[in-house]
Design a protein around this motif. Structure first.
Motif, PDB file in Angstrom:
ATOM      1  N   THR A  92       0.815  -1.214   0.000  1.00 35.98           N
ATOM      2  CA  THR A  92       0.000   0.000   0.000  1.00 35.98           C
ATOM      3  C   THR A  92       0.849   1.264   0.000  1.00 35.98           C
ATOM      4  O   THR A  92       0.584   2.219  -0.742  1.00 35.98           O
ATOM      5  N   MET A  93       1.908   1.281   0.800  1.00 32.29           N
ATOM      6  CA  MET A  93       2.726   2.485   0.953  1.00 32.29           C
ATOM      7  C   MET A  93       3.703   2.680  -0.207  1.00 32.29           C
ATOM      8  O   MET A  93       3.991   3.819  -0.591  1.00 32.29           O
ATOM      9  N   LEU A  94       4.207   1.565  -0.753  1.00 30.22           N
ATOM     10  CA  LEU A  94       5.256   1.668  -1.764  1.00 30.22           C
ATOM     11  C   LEU A  94       4.752   1.500  -3.189  1.00 30.22           C
ATOM     12  O   LEU A  94       5.473   1.803  -4.145  1.00 30.22           O
ATOM     13  N   GLY A  95       3.528   0.973  -3.347  1.00 29.78           N
ATOM     14  CA  GLY A  95       3.000   0.756  -4.688  1.00 29.78           C
ATOM     15  C   GLY A  95       2.602   2.053  -5.367  1.00 29.78           C
ATOM     16  O   GLY A  95       2.323   3.065  -4.714  1.00 29.78           O
ATOM     17  N   GLU A  96       2.604   2.030  -6.700  1.00 30.71           N
ATOM     18  CA  GLU A  96       2.207   3.189  -7.496  1.00 30.71           C
ATOM     19  C   GLU A  96       1.185   2.751  -8.532  1.00 30.71           C
ATOM     20  O   GLU A  96       1.398   1.769  -9.246  1.00 30.71           O
ATOM     21  N   ASP A  97       0.076   3.472  -8.619  1.00 29.72           N
ATOM     22  CA  ASP A  97      -0.957   3.145  -9.606  1.00 29.72           C
ATOM     23  C   ASP A  97      -0.377   3.243 -11.014  1.00 29.72           C
ATOM     24  O   ASP A  97       0.270   4.237 -11.375  1.00 29.72           O
ATOM     25  N   GLY A  98      -0.616   2.193 -11.803  1.00 28.09           N
ATOM     26  CA  GLY A  98      -0.132   2.180 -13.177  1.00 28.09           C
ATOM     27  C   GLY A  98       1.303   1.739 -13.338  1.00 28.09           C
ATOM     28  O   GLY A  98       1.770   1.565 -14.461  1.00 28.09           O
ATOM     29  N   ASN A  99       2.014   1.549 -12.220  1.00 27.46           N
ATOM     30  CA  ASN A  99       3.418   1.104 -12.291  1.00 27.46           C
ATOM     31  C   ASN A  99       3.456  -0.404 -12.069  1.00 27.46           C
ATOM     32  O   ASN A  99       3.623  -0.877 -10.943  1.00 27.46           O
ATOM     33  N   ASP A 100       3.291  -1.175 -13.146  1.00 25.69           N
ATOM     34  CA  ASP A 100       3.223  -2.631 -13.020  1.00 25.69           C
ATOM     35  C   ASP A 100       4.552  -3.240 -12.615  1.00 25.69           C
ATOM     36  O   ASP A 100       4.587  -4.284 -11.955  1.00 25.69           O
ATOM     37  N   GLN A 101       5.652  -2.615 -13.008  1.00 19.30           N
ATOM     38  CA  GLN A 101       6.962  -3.134 -12.619  1.00 19.30           C
ATOM     39  C   GLN A 101       7.172  -3.021 -11.113  1.00 19.30           C
ATOM     40  O   GLN A 101       7.706  -3.927 -10.473  1.00 19.30           O
TER      41      GLN A 101
END
Length: 464
Positions: free
Chosen positions: A197-206
């Protein structure tokens, strides 16, 4: 003063065990459940499916993929790759786990065998750190090693159960172990949820793929570190078989003993009949566990965070569910409680088939229902089977048992994968699992449990 479980009164009294020893046994479930939850149930299926899609020439994040991968020259759809890997791992465990069990029965150093299995599996899990790009073959090989080692560890771990308490104590001991396992697996999953949740980025599949990889690695580290607790607190309880074999070669003698058991096992037909029932219905349970996240991702188009929250909900409710069904078993018996759980599992599959896509709340509600029956059905099956094992053969018989236990089912994933490849529909694949719960219920209902326990030379519990 440490609480002590007294020996059972009967033909085969169990040795007494201390509270600290039983707590040490519970903690191996806490340690290994990180692999079941974080790796098998949540991250590995979608992770390896994505890696296989990259190897098939698909773009990262593509919703559909018309390409194929060719492990060992076999044409495989990326969506079927993980399901086939699960089936292959079980095919291999058919040869490995009964031998591990036979060795466990003949060694006076069972804890060393537990350590070898646990640390091998943990190392293979940590090795997923190197599965980058399109290295789907490396990921598949590491999974095979980790899952087989996981099964071997569970065989040794389960073989301690009959030595920790008598017939009337084992349902409770098994349920508490399973409950603590769900709590430990849920805690690590909660930490991974925070990280995603904290480190993920929307649209950044890598970034999503990298976070999944590190979450898998964290489970290997957790498994290795907390295995030190049972290795410290468990005591060796050498059986008469192990003491008689002392001084010999446990591996070659284990092979010989396994051969004798395979020839003599027909003397316990009711034990075999129970095992057949377990293999069928547990195949359905394990397929749901192993492929739930893939179903949610590919068919229901749910986000990774929704999947993790749902599985986290399952984990913590399974903690309470295992204790709740354990308490119910004390009132009506473990056999009747497991039968009831299979009726509930059938309802779960029917409800899952009708789940709407892109609807997180119904998926979470279904996860809550799974949590209430999951832990109890597994824990009570384990303790029921302990009553059907001839004294001194715990490891061998739990080797056969584990072939279809935690994440190592084969017919279910194989059916699921084949149906998907033929229909390109995960929903149709899910319906194929109903037969496992219905047939398993009928087979278990036909087992005369009290007569089966006496036939194995053991004392039945007061309530079945």
């Amino acid at each position: 003063m440490a609480e002590t479980v007294m020996p059972a009164v009967g033909d085969n009294p169990a040795p007494s065990s201390t509270r600290s020893e039983r707590t040490g046994w519970y903690f191996y479930d806490w340690a290994m459940s990180a692999f079941s939850t974080t790796v098998i149930t949540v991250f590995l299926g979608p992770f390896l499916t994505t890696v296989a899609k990259l190897a098939a020439g698909c773009e990262l994040g593509a919703e559909s993929c018309s390409g194929y991968v060719y492990p060992l020259g076999i044409k495989v759809a990326p969506g079927s790759y993980f399901a086939y890997l699960v089936s292959l791992s079980v095919f291999l465990t058919v040869f490995v786990l009964p031998v591990v069990g036979a060795v466990a029965d003949r060694t006076t150093h069972k804890k060393r065998l537990l350590a070898a299995a646990a640390f091998t599996g943990a190392a293979a899990t940590v090795g997923m750190l190197f599965v980058t790009g399109d290295r789907y073959l490396l990921g598949g090989a590491l999974f095979l090693v980790a899952n087989i080692a996981f099964g071997a560890g569970v065989v040794v771990y389960n073989s301690f159960l009959p030595q920790l308490g008598g017939p009337d104590d084992r349902d409770g001991i098994s349920s508490r172990g399973w409950a603590l396992g769900y709590l430990g697996g849920g805690l690590l999953l909660a930490l991974n949820l925070v990280a995603v949740t904290m480190l993920g980025e929307d649209g950044n599949d890598q970034r999503t793929l990298d976070l999944a990889r590190w979450s898998i690695v964290s489970a290997g580290l957790w498994w290795a570190v907390f295995t030190l607790v049972p290795l410290r607190w468990l005591r060796e309880h050498p059986t008469a078989t192990a003491l008689a074999a002392r001084g010999g070669n446990v591996l070659t003698d284990g092979f010989r003993q396994l051969g004798r058991t395979l020839r003599q096992i027909k003397a316990y037909p009711l034990t075999l009949y129970f095992l057949l029932a377990f293999l069928v219905y547990n195949d359905g349970i394990q397929t749901v566990i192993a492929l739930a996240s893939q179903y949610g991702t590919e068919e229901l188009r749910l986000g990774q965070s929704t999947l993790i929250v749902t599985i986290l909900l399952v984990q913590f409710l399974a903690f309470g569910g295992a204790l709740l069904l354990g308490a119910l078993a004390r009132r009506i018996g473990a056999w009747k409680t497991v039968l009831l759980s299979l009726v509930l599992w059938t309802g779960v599959i029917l409800a899952a088939f009708r789940l709407p896509a892109e609807a997180p709340v119904p998926f979470m509600v279904l996860g809550a229902a799974i949590g209430l029956v999951l832990g109890g059905s597994q824990a009570l099956s384990r303790s029921l089977f302990s009553q059907l094992i001839p004294a001194g053969r715990e490891g061998e018989y739990y080797g056969f048992y584990e072939i279809s236990d935690k994440g190592t089912s084969w017919l279910g994933p194989l059916a699921f994968g084949l149906v998907f490849q033929l229909t390109n529909s995960y929903r149709v694949g899910l319906v194929s699992l109903l037969i496992f719960f219905v047939v398993g219920f009928v087979l278990l209902l036909a087992v005369p449990m009290r007569r089966a326990i006496v036939a194995a030379g053991n004392t039945p519990p007061k309530v079945l």
